[in-house]
Scaffold this motif. Structure first.
Motif, mmCIF file in Angstrom:
data_model
loop_
_atom_site.group_PDB
_atom_site.id
_atom_site.type_symbol
_atom_site.label_atom_id
_atom_site.label_comp_id
_atom_site.label_asym_id
_atom_site.label_seq_id
_atom_site.Cartn_x
_atom_site.Cartn_y
_atom_site.Cartn_z
ATOM 1 N N PRO A 54 0.792 -1.249 0.000
ATOM 2 C CA PRO A 54 0.000 0.000 0.000
ATOM 3 C C PRO A 54 0.824 1.300 0.000
ATOM 4 O O PRO A 54 0.542 2.196 -0.782
ATOM 5 C CB PRO A 54 -0.881 -0.130 1.247
ATOM 6 C CG PRO A 54 -0.921 -1.586 1.546
ATOM 7 C CD PRO A 54 0.395 -2.137 1.095
ATOM 8 N N PRO A 55 1.841 1.434 0.865
ATOM 9 C CA PRO A 55 2.569 2.706 0.831
ATOM 10 C C PRO A 55 3.737 2.731 -0.154
ATOM 11 O O PRO A 55 4.417 3.749 -0.284
ATOM 12 C CB PRO A 55 3.085 2.845 2.274
ATOM 13 C CG PRO A 55 3.269 1.452 2.736
ATOM 14 C CD PRO A 55 2.265 0.605 2.002
ATOM 15 N N ILE A 58 8.331 -1.185 -0.962
ATOM 16 C CA ILE A 58 9.238 -2.134 -1.623
ATOM 17 C C ILE A 58 9.449 -1.663 -3.054
ATOM 18 O O ILE A 58 8.491 -1.299 -3.745
ATOM 19 C CB ILE A 58 8.665 -3.568 -1.626
ATOM 20 C CG1 ILE A 58 8.569 -4.100 -0.191
ATOM 21 C CG2 ILE A 58 9.519 -4.504 -2.476
ATOM 22 C CD1 ILE A 58 7.928 -5.472 -0.072
ATOM 23 N N TYR A 72 13.923 -1.855 0.358
ATOM 24 C CA TYR A 72 12.817 -1.854 1.317
ATOM 25 C C TYR A 72 12.997 -0.699 2.290
ATOM 26 O O TYR A 72 14.097 -0.446 2.768
ATOM 27 C CB TYR A 72 12.801 -3.198 2.056
ATOM 28 C CG TYR A 72 11.940 -3.221 3.286
ATOM 29 C CD1 TYR A 72 10.553 -3.072 3.187
ATOM 30 C CD2 TYR A 72 12.499 -3.391 4.542
ATOM 31 C CE1 TYR A 72 9.766 -3.093 4.323
ATOM 32 C CE2 TYR A 72 11.718 -3.407 5.682
ATOM 33 C CZ TYR A 72 10.351 -3.262 5.568
ATOM 34 O OH TYR A 72 9.563 -3.274 6.687
ATOM 35 N N CYS A 77 7.040 1.403 5.670
ATOM 36 C CA CYS A 77 6.251 0.180 5.841
ATOM 37 C C CYS A 77 5.236 0.325 6.982
ATOM 38 O O CYS A 77 5.541 0.906 8.014
ATOM 39 C CB CYS A 77 7.215 -0.967 6.143
ATOM 40 S SG CYS A 77 6.428 -2.548 6.429
ATOM 41 N N TYR A 79 3.646 -2.527 7.995
ATOM 42 C CA TYR A 79 3.672 -3.888 8.554
ATOM 43 C C TYR A 79 2.323 -4.606 8.440
ATOM 44 O O TYR A 79 1.895 -5.300 9.344
ATOM 45 C CB TYR A 79 4.201 -3.851 10.003
ATOM 46 C CG TYR A 79 5.567 -3.212 10.023
ATOM 47 C CD1 TYR A 79 6.693 -3.951 9.675
ATOM 48 C CD2 TYR A 79 5.719 -1.855 10.288
ATOM 49 C CE1 TYR A 79 7.938 -3.357 9.598
ATOM 50 C CE2 TYR A 79 6.957 -1.246 10.219
ATOM 51 C CZ TYR A 79 8.059 -2.007 9.877
ATOM 52 O OH TYR A 79 9.289 -1.400 9.801
ATOM 53 N N CYS A 80 1.678 -4.393 7.299
ATOM 54 C CA CYS A 80 0.361 -4.986 7.072
ATOM 55 C C CYS A 80 0.459 -6.458 6.661
ATOM 56 O O CYS A 80 -0.503 -7.209 6.785
ATOM 57 C CB CYS A 80 -0.377 -4.205 5.996
ATOM 58 S SG CYS A 80 0.478 -4.201 4.406
ATOM 59 N N GLU A 82 0.795 -7.626 3.580
ATOM 60 C CA GLU A 82 0.256 -7.895 2.230
ATOM 61 C C GLU A 82 1.324 -8.474 1.313
ATOM 62 O O GLU A 82 1.044 -9.347 0.502
ATOM 63 C CB GLU A 82 -0.315 -6.607 1.622
ATOM 64 C CG GLU A 82 -1.665 -6.204 2.159
ATOM 65 C CD GLU A 82 -2.712 -7.290 2.013
ATOM 66 O OE1 GLU A 82 -2.844 -7.849 0.920
ATOM 67 O OE2 GLU A 82 -3.376 -7.606 3.011
HETATM 68 S S1 SF4 Z 1 4.201 -5.162 5.287
HETATM 69 FE FE1 SF4 Z 1 2.718 -3.971 4.060
HETATM 70 S S2 SF4 Z 1 3.588 -1.931 4.000
HETATM 71 FE FE2 SF4 Z 1 5.240 -3.262 4.684
HETATM 72 S S3 SF4 Z 1 6.356 -3.810 2.842
HETATM 73 FE FE3 SF4 Z 1 4.816 -5.399 3.167
HETATM 74 S S4 SF4 Z 1 3.019 -4.733 1.980
HETATM 75 FE FE4 SF4 Z 1 4.382 -2.972 2.208
#
Ligand code: SF4
Ligand code: SF4
Length: 142
Positions: A54-55, A58, A72, A77, A79-80, A82
């Motif tokens: 989302p943000p 990466i 990274y 981040c 920390y979702c 995804e």
């Molecule tokens: S945890 Fe979420 S915000 Fe962090 S790198 Fe993975 S997808 Fe992106």
């Protein structure tokens, strides 16, 4: 003014609301997802993690020889998780760990240089695609 100064003074004698880290061990809450870990050896460079993030924490830089470089940003981040869910090689190439301390990346200027890298990654891919197309159609002058 006096009231707020008095309140600030009295707060010095109240119990701490923070965990007391690093003197006290952090207790991880239930459902804690963890920090993002990556292994370039196991990665197949499919870019899925980059696409779903989302943000945009990466990035993959496309090198001239076709290899990609992972970037990274732990400060961007959220920390979702995804990226780990999207990864075809979870727990091998990308995973979340319960490590409590973020790797010391700050010295490399990851966060400060992020938007510069973002543009560089985009340009590197475009340049790579153009060169590949040119090579295919025989218009490459190299
Ligand atoms: S945890 Fe979420 S915000 Fe962090 S790198 Fe993975 S997808 Fe992106
Ligand atoms: S999704 Fe996994 S395998 Fe694909 S590029 Fe990201 S880390 Fe590598």
């Amino acid at each position: 003014m006096f009231k707020s100064m008095l309140e600030a003074f009295l707060n010095l004698f109240k119990p701490l609301h923070t965990g007391g880290y690093p003197a006290k061990e952090i207790v991880l809450p239930d459902g804690y997802r963890g920090l993002i870990e990556y292994d370039g050896e196991a990665c197949i460079y499919c870019d899925k993690c980059e696409k779903v993030c989302p943000p945009g924490a990466i990035l993959f830089y496309q090198q001239e020889n076709g290899e990609k470089k992972y970037r990274y940003n732990p400060w961007l981040c959220i920390y979702c998780g995804e990226c780990v869910r999207a990864c075809p090689k979870p727990q091998e190439a990308l995973w979340q760990s319960e490590t409590k301390q973020q790797p010391a990346l700050k010295e490399e200027g990851v966060n400060e240089q992020w938007f510069v890298w973002e543009a560089a990654c985009q340009n590197s891919r475009e340049a790579y695609t153009t060169a590949k197309k040119a090579a295919k159609t025989g218009t490459n002058e190299k």
